[in-house]
Each structure stands twice: as C-alpha cells, then as structure tokens.
Design a protein around this motif. Structure first.
Motif, PDB file in Angstrom:
ATOM      1  N   CYS A 183       0.833  -1.200   0.000  1.00 29.37           N
ATOM      2  CA  CYS A 183       0.000   0.000   0.000  1.00 29.37           C
ATOM      3  C   CYS A 183       0.870   1.252   0.000  1.00 29.37           C
ATOM      4  O   CYS A 183       1.754   1.414   0.837  1.00 29.37           O
ATOM      5  N   THR A 184       0.608   2.127  -0.962  1.00 37.77           N
ATOM      6  CA  THR A 184       1.352   3.388  -1.056  1.00 37.77           C
ATOM      7  C   THR A 184       0.554   4.552  -0.463  1.00 37.77           C
ATOM      8  O   THR A 184       0.944   5.700  -0.570  1.00 37.77           O
ATOM      9  N   ALA A 197      -2.079   5.971  -1.379  1.00 34.86           N
ATOM     10  CA  ALA A 197      -2.549   6.938  -2.365  1.00 34.86           C
ATOM     11  C   ALA A 197      -3.988   7.353  -2.095  1.00 34.86           C
ATOM     12  O   ALA A 197      -4.460   8.343  -2.633  1.00 34.86           O
ATOM     13  N   ALA A 198      -4.686   6.562  -1.306  1.00 37.23           N
ATOM     14  CA  ALA A 198      -6.053   6.877  -0.859  1.00 37.23           C
ATOM     15  C   ALA A 198      -7.089   6.864  -1.965  1.00 37.23           C
ATOM     16  O   ALA A 198      -8.160   7.425  -1.822  1.00 37.23           O
ATOM     17  N   CYS A 239      -8.759   4.346  -2.738  1.00 35.89           N
ATOM     18  CA  CYS A 239      -9.862   3.572  -2.166  1.00 35.89           C
ATOM     19  C   CYS A 239     -10.772   4.470  -1.332  1.00 35.89           C
ATOM     20  O   CYS A 239     -11.993   4.409  -1.444  1.00 35.89           O
ATOM     21  N   CYS A 252      -6.940   0.404  -7.523  1.00 34.79           N
ATOM     22  CA  CYS A 252      -5.858   0.566  -6.534  1.00 34.79           C
ATOM     23  C   CYS A 252      -4.525   0.619  -7.284  1.00 34.79           C
ATOM     24  O   CYS A 252      -4.161  -0.333  -7.974  1.00 34.79           O
ATOM     25  N   SER A 305      -1.392   0.533  -6.447  1.00 36.37           N
ATOM     26  CA  SER A 305      -0.217  -0.214  -5.994  1.00 36.37           C
ATOM     27  C   SER A 305      -0.381  -1.722  -6.096  1.00 36.37           C
ATOM     28  O   SER A 305       0.590  -2.461  -5.959  1.00 36.37           O
ATOM     29  N   LEU A 362      -4.641  -3.868  -3.057  1.00 41.70           N
ATOM     30  CA  LEU A 362      -5.984  -4.431  -2.940  1.00 41.70           C
ATOM     31  C   LEU A 362      -6.237  -5.409  -4.072  1.00 41.70           C
ATOM     32  O   LEU A 362      -6.060  -5.074  -5.246  1.00 41.70           O
TER      33      LEU A 362
HETATM   34  S1  SF4 Z   1      -5.957   2.605  -3.093  1.00 40.98           S
HETATM   35 FE1  SF4 Z   1      -4.556   0.919  -2.727  1.00 40.98          FE
HETATM   36  S2  SF4 Z   1      -2.573   1.895  -2.437  1.00 40.98           S
HETATM   37 FE2  SF4 Z   1      -4.111   3.473  -2.199  1.00 40.98          FE
HETATM   38  S3  SF4 Z   1      -4.501   3.563   0.016  1.00 40.98           S
HETATM   39 FE3  SF4 Z   1      -6.013   2.195  -0.895  1.00 40.98          FE
HETATM   40  S4  SF4 Z   1      -5.088   0.174  -0.680  1.00 40.98           S
HETATM   41 FE4  SF4 Z   1      -3.456   1.642  -0.411  1.00 40.98          FE
END
Ligand code: SF4
Length: 74
Positions: free
Chosen positions: A20-21, A23-24, A26, A59, A61, A64
């Motif tokens: 997980c980077t 990046a938000a 999600c 996602c 990275s 997910l």
């Molecule tokens: S979208 Fe993927 S990389 Fe970004 S916060 Fe959510 S789980 Fe982490």
C-alpha cells in the motif's frame, strides 16, 4: 502481517499493507467502505460487490485484490 481479508459474503477483499502506497484512491472512491482511522478500516458490507470490484481494480499499488467466495470466475 502480510495480508488481511475482509469479506462481504460474496467476495473477500485482500489487502497487503506492505504494497500500500497510501494513495487513498480507495478512500476517495468508496469512503463508506474505507476508513483509514478506524478498525476494521475496510467494511465491505457498505457497498455491493460490483462497486467493490470496480474500486479494487483502481488501486494503483496492487495492495488491494479480491477473490470470489461463490463459484463465479474473477
Ligand atoms: S488505493 Fe490501494 S494503495 Fe491506495 S490507500 Fe487504498 S489500498 Fe493503499
């Protein structure tokens, strides 16, 4: 802690924290499901399976992923 799973009964969301980077994406796309400051931080019962899959595919990275719990193919 390599990965965690969160199920809505139809699919299991698999989250790999090391990938997980933050990046938000999600949180932006499904704020009713992803709550970074709460535990559990993923509550898949707050969206339908199609919404969850569409978000998981965004996602950036690869943190997910999901697997279906029924007999349908991914
Ligand atoms: S979208 Fe993927 S990389 Fe970004 S916060 Fe959510 S789980 Fe982490």
């Amino acid at each position: 802690m390599d990965k965690k799973e969160y199920s809505n009964g139809e699919i299991a969301i698999i989250w790999q924290p090391k990938k997980c980077t933050h990046a938000a994406e999600c949180v932006k796309r499904l704020p009713k499901v992803y709550h970074p400051r709460e535990l559990p931080w993923i509550t898949p019962e707050h969206a339908n399976t199609e919404e969850l899959i569409a978000q998981i595919n965004c996602c950036p990275s690869g943190a997910l992923t999901y697997r279906r719990l029924d007999s349908a193919t991914e």
